[in-house]
Scaffold this motif. Structure first.
Motif, short mmCIF file in Angstrom:
data_model
loop_
_atom_site.label_atom_id
_atom_site.label_comp_id
_atom_site.label_asym_id
_atom_site.label_seq_id
_atom_site.Cartn_x
_atom_site.Cartn_y
_atom_site.Cartn_z
N UNK A 52 49.06 54.58 53.48
CA UNK A 52 49.88 54.22 52.33
C UNK A 52 50.13 52.72 52.28
N UNK A 53 50.39 52.17 53.46
CA UNK A 53 50.59 50.72 53.51
C UNK A 53 49.31 49.98 53.16
N UNK A 54 48.18 50.55 53.62
CA UNK A 54 46.89 49.94 53.28
C UNK A 54 46.66 49.94 51.78
N UNK A 55 46.99 51.06 51.11
CA UNK A 55 46.84 51.14 49.66
C UNK A 55 47.76 50.14 48.97
N UNK A 56 49.00 50.03 49.46
CA UNK A 56 49.93 49.07 48.86
C UNK A 56 49.41 47.64 49.00
N UNK A 57 48.92 47.35 50.18
CA UNK A 57 48.36 46.01 50.37
C UNK A 57 47.14 45.78 49.49
N UNK A 58 46.31 46.83 49.30
CA UNK A 58 45.16 46.69 48.41
C UNK A 58 45.57 46.41 46.97
N UNK A 59 46.64 47.14 46.52
CA UNK A 59 47.14 46.90 45.17
C UNK A 59 47.68 45.48 45.03
N UNK A 60 48.40 45.02 46.04
CA UNK A 60 48.92 43.65 46.00
C UNK A 60 47.78 42.63 45.98
N UNK A 61 46.75 42.89 46.80
CA UNK A 61 45.61 41.98 46.82
C UNK A 61 44.91 41.96 45.45
N UNK A 62 44.80 43.16 44.82
CA UNK A 62 44.17 43.22 43.50
C UNK A 62 44.98 42.46 42.47
N UNK A 63 46.33 42.63 42.53
CA UNK A 63 47.17 41.89 41.57
C UNK A 63 47.08 40.39 41.80
N UNK A 64 47.04 39.99 43.07
CA UNK A 64 46.91 38.56 43.36
C UNK A 64 45.56 38.03 42.88
N UNK A 65 44.50 38.83 43.07
CA UNK A 65 43.18 38.42 42.59
C UNK A 65 43.16 38.29 41.07
N UNK A 66 43.82 39.25 40.38
CA UNK A 66 43.90 39.18 38.91
C UNK A 66 44.66 37.93 38.48
N UNK A 67 45.78 37.65 39.17
CA UNK A 67 46.54 36.45 38.86
C UNK A 67 45.72 35.19 39.09
N UNK A 68 44.94 35.19 40.17
CA UNK A 68 44.09 34.04 40.46
C UNK A 68 43.01 33.84 39.38
#
Length: 215
Positions: A52-68
């Protein structure tokens, strides 16, 4: 260090060839062991939590990538006009450098400055060139009128000698001012002087040298 602690406690599960995924996993193992709940169910809960933590981190990484990516698009849109201006400036700079090199090359190819006395600078003046052109025009006029007026033949002969004397004087003045540069240098500049020299020499040979010397 966490693995060394588990090996010290002689645990059979999990196997020794499977290592924890990091410091958080090692702390979680140690916590479970301290609580006395080291069975498969506890490990399953730990695995689900890590997933679950891995999925949360993946979602955060995806959002950061989108923001970038959004930031890159924003700044690329603002940067395009600046890049075009820089390209235009570089093109203008290249043209100026090319013109400068051409000017310096042309300047290096020009003949050396006159080595004669400065009191003869008027030889290269515009008024002296205009006067020489007027003399040439008068000479051509006399040459065209002489055949139609044989009664003035002696006068036209005197004019021919006067014109030849002027040409010799003009050439001598230019040679005194320019010295060797009169006949040496760029072909587009000195060939006129060579033409004048040829005309003057042919006139001297034709008018002033006695016939016995020409035989």
């Amino acid at each position: 260090q966490a693995l060394s602690a588990m090996e010290t406690r002689s645990l059979r599960w999990p196997p020794r060839d499977r290592q924890p995924c990091g410091n958080d996993t090692a702390v979680a193992y140690s916590k479970l062991l301290d609580e006395g709940d080291g069975g498969p169910q506890a490990v399953d809960r730990l695995v689900r939590g890590l997933r679950k933590k891995h999925e949360e981190l993946g979602e955060k990484a995806a959002s950061i990538q989108t923001l970038l990516e959004d930031t890159d698009r924003l700044f690329s849109g603002r940067r395009q006009p600046i890049d075009r201006d820089i390209a235009a400036f570089e093109e203008q700079r290249a043209m100026i450098v090319q013109r400068l090199e051409t000017s310096l090359s042309a300047q290096s190819e020009t003949s050396a400055p006159p080595q004669g006395p400065t009191c003869l600078r008027w030889v290269d003046s515009a008024w002296f060139s205009a006067w020489c052109n007027c003399v040439v025009a008068a000479n051509f006029a006399c040459m065209s009128l002489a055949p139609g007026h044989p009664e003035y033949a002696s006068m036209f002969v005197l004019f021919d000698h006067a014109f030849l004397l002027w040409y010799c004087s003009e050439l001598a003045l230019k040679f005194a001012y320019h010295r060797g540069g009169l006949l040496q240098g760029r072909l587009g500049v000195v060939w006129w002087n060579w033409l004048d020299l040829g005309i003057v020499v042919s006139g001297v040979v034709d008018q002033w040298l006695p016939p016995p010397l020409l035989r």
